[in-house]
Scaffold this motif. Structure first.
Motif, mmCIF file in Angstrom:
data_model
loop_
_atom_site.group_PDB
_atom_site.id
_atom_site.type_symbol
_atom_site.label_atom_id
_atom_site.label_comp_id
_atom_site.label_asym_id
_atom_site.label_seq_id
_atom_site.Cartn_x
_atom_site.Cartn_y
_atom_site.Cartn_z
ATOM 1 N N LEU A 24 0.902 -1.106 0.088
ATOM 2 C CA LEU A 24 -0.025 0.004 0.035
ATOM 3 C C LEU A 24 0.973 1.364 -0.146
ATOM 4 O O LEU A 24 1.933 1.495 0.891
ATOM 5 N N ALA A 25 0.706 1.830 -0.961
ATOM 6 C CA ALA A 25 1.482 3.538 -0.972
ATOM 7 C C ALA A 25 0.302 4.315 -1.140
ATOM 8 O O ALA A 25 -0.565 4.450 -1.852
ATOM 9 N N VAL A 26 0.667 5.587 -0.080
ATOM 10 C CA VAL A 26 -0.439 6.643 -0.115
ATOM 11 C C VAL A 26 0.480 8.006 -0.205
ATOM 12 O O VAL A 26 1.519 8.155 0.417
ATOM 13 N N THR A 27 -0.149 8.923 -0.891
ATOM 14 C CA THR A 27 0.674 10.328 -1.057
ATOM 15 C C THR A 27 -0.599 11.018 -0.948
ATOM 16 O O THR A 27 -1.653 11.122 -1.658
ATOM 17 N N SER A 28 -0.373 12.270 -0.281
ATOM 18 C CA SER A 28 -1.465 13.255 0.039
ATOM 19 C C SER A 28 -1.143 14.333 -1.181
ATOM 20 O O SER A 28 0.295 14.706 -1.346
ATOM 21 N N VAL A 29 -2.019 15.004 -1.771
ATOM 22 C CA VAL A 29 -1.905 16.330 -2.709
ATOM 23 C C VAL A 29 -2.507 17.403 -2.250
ATOM 24 O O VAL A 29 -3.383 17.398 -1.465
ATOM 25 N N ARG A 30 -1.557 18.456 -1.929
ATOM 26 C CA ARG A 30 -1.764 19.617 -1.346
ATOM 27 C C ARG A 30 -2.038 20.775 -2.388
ATOM 28 O O ARG A 30 -1.480 20.766 -3.470
ATOM 29 N N ASP A 31 -2.614 21.745 -1.811
ATOM 30 C CA ASP A 31 -2.766 22.979 -2.699
ATOM 31 C C ASP A 31 -1.665 24.008 -2.655
ATOM 32 O O ASP A 31 -0.635 23.547 -1.689
ATOM 33 N N PRO A 32 -1.566 25.036 -3.409
ATOM 34 C CA PRO A 32 -0.182 25.920 -3.240
ATOM 35 C C PRO A 32 0.091 26.608 -2.034
ATOM 36 O O PRO A 32 1.187 26.551 -1.667
ATOM 37 N N ASP A 33 -0.875 26.437 -1.079
ATOM 38 C CA ASP A 33 -0.602 27.026 0.379
ATOM 39 C C ASP A 33 -0.271 25.851 1.312
ATOM 40 O O ASP A 33 -0.037 26.080 2.366
ATOM 41 N N GLY A 34 -0.232 24.551 0.729
ATOM 42 C CA GLY A 34 0.065 23.376 1.452
ATOM 43 C C GLY A 34 -0.908 22.741 2.162
ATOM 44 O O GLY A 34 -0.550 21.619 3.023
#
Length: 279
Positions: A24-34
């Protein structure tokens, strides 16, 4: 700094109730402000890799245990011969050498079986099928095992099979070794030819295979409880290799329980000959 991803290996239960290993590999995607917006998760089935790793661990454990005994026997008798050569009788030396030969052959057979399984699993086995006289291979194996006088061989017909000779040697060696180790004399090798195949049956008069173990006898690293309790050394690879090599050569093996007890392992290979004409 906060972590933006992680990965781990875990087990999942499928809809059918079976268990599979997955990465299982999980990555969070953030907006320009983090600020986190959403997660991307990837699940990869790694059951085959986990099974291979478990098999490798079993093989290493088996080798580290089962190789130590015959090699210790070889070392011990060689040292004994060196220390007592001048004072020993000829028959005593001969007995020591026979025991050394048997232990060395046991270690060699274990290594050959282990290497065969490894090649079968990793890259496949190169097959060179040629006409081979089965009775000659049986005689060669018996001589290498130093048991030419304690096993009866019966041959009927032109027992020439189309098979990889090296594979046939390993098949016959494993079946005869099993008969001598777990069975009892008399051991009979029956070689017969019919219109399409050569049939070889190895029969002993031992206790036979326990009924509860029959369905697993050709699995790798499996040995019956009676064999373990009896203290016989074994890798649990011999019958597994016999079946896989026979399937590669166009044959197969079956277990039979003959009347009166004992065990018979019989296999067939394509016959190299001209079928009789039908009038």
């Amino acid at each position: 700094m906060k972590s933006t991803s992680y990965d781990l290996e875990k087990r999942y239960i499928t809809g059918s109730g079976s268990i599979v290993w997955a990465h299982l590999a999980v990555t969070s995607v953030r907006d320009p402000d983090g600020r986190p917006q959403y997660l991307i998760a990837q699940i990869q089935d790694i059951s085959d890799r986990k099974a291979h790793e478990a098999s490798l661990r079993d093989m290493i454990a088996m080798l580290s245990h089962d190789l130590r005994v015959p090699l210790s026997v070889v070392t011990g008798y060689v040292e004994l011969l060196l220390d007592t050569w001048d004072s020993s009788r000829d028959d005593e030396r001969h007995g020591f050498l026979l025991k050394t030969h048997a232990a060395a052959h046991s270690a060699l057979a274990l290594l050959e079986n282990t290497l065969t399984v490894s090649v079968l699993d990793e890259a496949g086995v190169a097959i060179t099928r040629t006409p081979v006289r089965v009775n000659e291979v049986v005689a060669e194996v018996l001589e290498s095992l130093s048991v030419t006088s304690s096993i009866m061989v019966r041959t009927s017909g032109d027992a020439t099979a189309l098979v990889d000779r090296g594979h046939l040697i390993q098949i016959v060696t494993n079946l005869l070794t099993n008969a001598l180790k777990y069975g009892a004399e008399p051991v009979v090798v029956d070689i017969r030819t019919d219109a399409r195949s050569v049939r070889v049956a190895v029969t002993d008069r031992g206790p036979g295979v326990p009924r509860e173990f029959e369905r697993r006898m050709f699995d790798r690293f499996t040995r019956s409880e009676s064999a373990r309790a009896g203290g016989q050394r074994g890798s649990g690879l011999g019958l597994h290799i016999v079946r896989r090599l026979l399937l590669l050569n166009g044959g197969d093996v079956v277990y039979l329980s003959p009347p009166g007890g004992g065990a018979t392992f019989a296999f067939r290979l394509p016959w190299f000959g001209t079928p009789a004409s039908v009038s």
